[in-house]
Write an enzyme that holds these catalytic residues in place. Structure first.
Site, short mmCIF file in Angstrom:
data_model
loop_
_atom_site.label_atom_id
_atom_site.label_comp_id
_atom_site.label_asym_id
_atom_site.label_seq_id
_atom_site.Cartn_x
_atom_site.Cartn_y
_atom_site.Cartn_z
N LYS A 70 -2.35 -1.71 -3.81
CA LYS A 70 -3.14 -0.49 -3.78
C LYS A 70 -2.25 0.73 -3.80
O LYS A 70 -1.26 0.73 -3.05
CB LYS A 70 -3.98 -0.52 -2.50
CG LYS A 70 -4.83 0.69 -2.26
CD LYS A 70 -5.49 0.55 -0.93
CE LYS A 70 -6.30 1.79 -0.68
NZ LYS A 70 -6.95 1.77 0.60
N LYS B 196 0.86 -1.18 0.00
CA LYS B 196 0.00 0.00 0.00
C LYS B 196 0.90 1.22 0.00
O LYS B 196 1.70 1.43 0.90
CB LYS B 196 -0.91 0.00 1.23
CG LYS B 196 -1.84 1.19 1.24
CD LYS B 196 -2.83 1.14 2.37
CE LYS B 196 -3.75 2.34 2.31
NZ LYS B 196 -4.59 2.42 3.51
C1 PBG Z 1 -6.97 3.71 5.21
C2 PBG Z 1 -7.50 3.61 3.83
C3 PBG Z 1 -7.37 4.56 2.80
C4 PBG Z 1 -8.04 4.02 1.69
C5 PBG Z 1 -8.56 2.80 2.07
N1 PBG Z 1 -8.20 2.55 3.39
C6 PBG Z 1 -6.79 5.90 2.79
C7 PBG Z 1 -5.39 6.13 3.12
O1 PBG Z 1 -4.59 5.20 3.29
O2 PBG Z 1 -5.03 7.31 3.21
C8 PBG Z 1 -8.15 4.68 0.36
C9 PBG Z 1 -9.23 4.19 -0.52
C10 PBG Z 1 -9.46 5.06 -1.69
O3 PBG Z 1 -8.75 6.06 -1.90
O4 PBG Z 1 -10.38 4.74 -2.46
N2 PBG Z 1 -7.89 3.17 6.13
#
Ligand code: PBG
Length: 337
Positions: free
Chosen positions: A260, A208
């Site tokens: 992601k 991520k």
């Molecule tokens: C954190 C989380 C995020 C997203 C999903 N889970 C945001 C981040 O890490 O700042 C992003 C999902 C998206 O942008 O569609 N709990």
């Protein structure tokens, strides 16, 4: 081809890839990948204290659901053959605190939503929940902070473990630890097992990245974050490092792994998919959604073709499952066949 052959029939190709592109039926037959509702997972936001869905300005077509409208969206997704739903809870602002109390309150909005959705769809959808603190803390980070204001890895693990058990008790089939704390998969796995939740699976957010493409999500969850997540999410410059995270998640017991964001990280997805024997997911995130919707709104892109092409790209790169805000729409377009 040299000059001596110019004009001779033999100079033309005998091998012609275009033969397999001549008709729609031919192209359909030889397609290496196709979209199917069972590959799609719908991420959905549910907000406490509202009785009508609230539109998210930077994600046209996506809303913060009320508990009622979430139930309807889940039923609609199930009817369309969508595989699963990933829930994000947005508590009332005043309930957020330093440790994320709404995340471990059995009556916190996410836990209520899990119970609602399970009551609505039973086992027809794989019901998943985001396992992270950022939606429930007043500082917006994915973990709890130490005295110096840094995200405290191990103190955060303890909170994730408590949240995991509460989410499992509320009916989640799958939890998605998304905070990028070291050791989160193993720590949460042990906590779930100790509480008797051996069948609750973990979809690890393995790679991520600290991405600018999360922008619209911050609006979607009323994020309180100031600053960034660069001390825990991965640097976009690093591909090989994703394989290190992958080894750790698998060793810690991840049932499925995820990359992601999606499109900007197809190379990472491809490397991960080539390396594993567990199912692989890609998350097409808020900023990816917003870009396509915004360009389509201006008439700059053919919306439906662009959506399908992005989703097919994930399949081609090796994803088994795709989290996308278009899940229900695309599932309806392709049908269960
Ligand atoms: C954190 C989380 C995020 C997203 C999903 N889970 C945001 C981040 O890490 O700042 C992003 C999902 C998206 O942008 O569609 N709990």
């Amino acid at each position: 081809m040299n000059d001596a052959n110019a004009g001779f029939p033999g100079a033309f190709p005998t091998v012609r890839p275009r033969r397999l592109r001549t008709t729609p039926a031919m192209r359909r037959m030889v397609a290496e990948h196709r979209l199917h509702p069972a590959d799609l997972i719908l991420p959905a936001f549910v907000r406490e204290g509202i009785d009508q869905p609230v539109p998210i300005g930077s994600m046209p077509g996506v809303v913060q659901h009320s508990r009622d409208s979430l139930r309807k969206a889940a039923a609609e997704a199930a009817a369309a053959g969508v595989a699963g739903i990933m829930l994000f809870g947005v508590p009332e602002e005043a309930k957020k605190d330093a440790v994320g109390s709404p995340g471990t309150d059995p009556d916190g909005i996410l836990q209520q939503a899990l119970r609602d959705v399970r009551a609505e769809v039973g086992d027809d959808l794989v019901v998943m929940s985001d396992l992270c603190l950022d939606e429930v803390v007043d500082h917006g980070h994915c973990g709890v902070l130490d005295a110096a204001g840094r995200v405290d890895n191990d103190a955060t693990l303890a909170r994730y473990a408590e949240m995991a058990v509460v989410q499992a008790e509320a009916g989640a089939h799958v939890l998605g630890p998304s905070g990028m704390m070291d050791g989160q998969v193993g720590y949460v796995r042990r906590a779930l097992d100790a509480a008797g939740h051996r069948d609750v699976a973990l979809l690890a957010y393995t790679a991520k990245y600290a991405s600018a493409f999360y922008g619209p999500f911050r609006e979607a969850v009323n994020s309180s974050l100031k600053g960034d997540r660069k001390t825990y999410q991965q640097d976009p410059a690093n591909g090989r490092e994703a394989l290190r995270e992958l080894e750790l998640d698998l060793a810690e017991g991840a049932d499925m792994v995820m990359v992601k964001p999606g499109l900007p990280y197809l190379d990472v997805l491809c490397r991960v998919a080539d390396a594993v024997t567990v199912p692989v997911a890609a998350y097409q995130i808020s900023g990816e959604y917003a870009m396509v919707e915004a360009a389509a709104e201006r008439g700059w892109l053919d919306r439906d073709r662009t959506i399908d092409e992005t989703l097919t790209a994930f399949k081609r790169a090796g994803a088994d499952m795709i989290l996308t805000y278009w899940a229900t729409e695309v599932a309806q377009r392709y049908g269960r066949a």
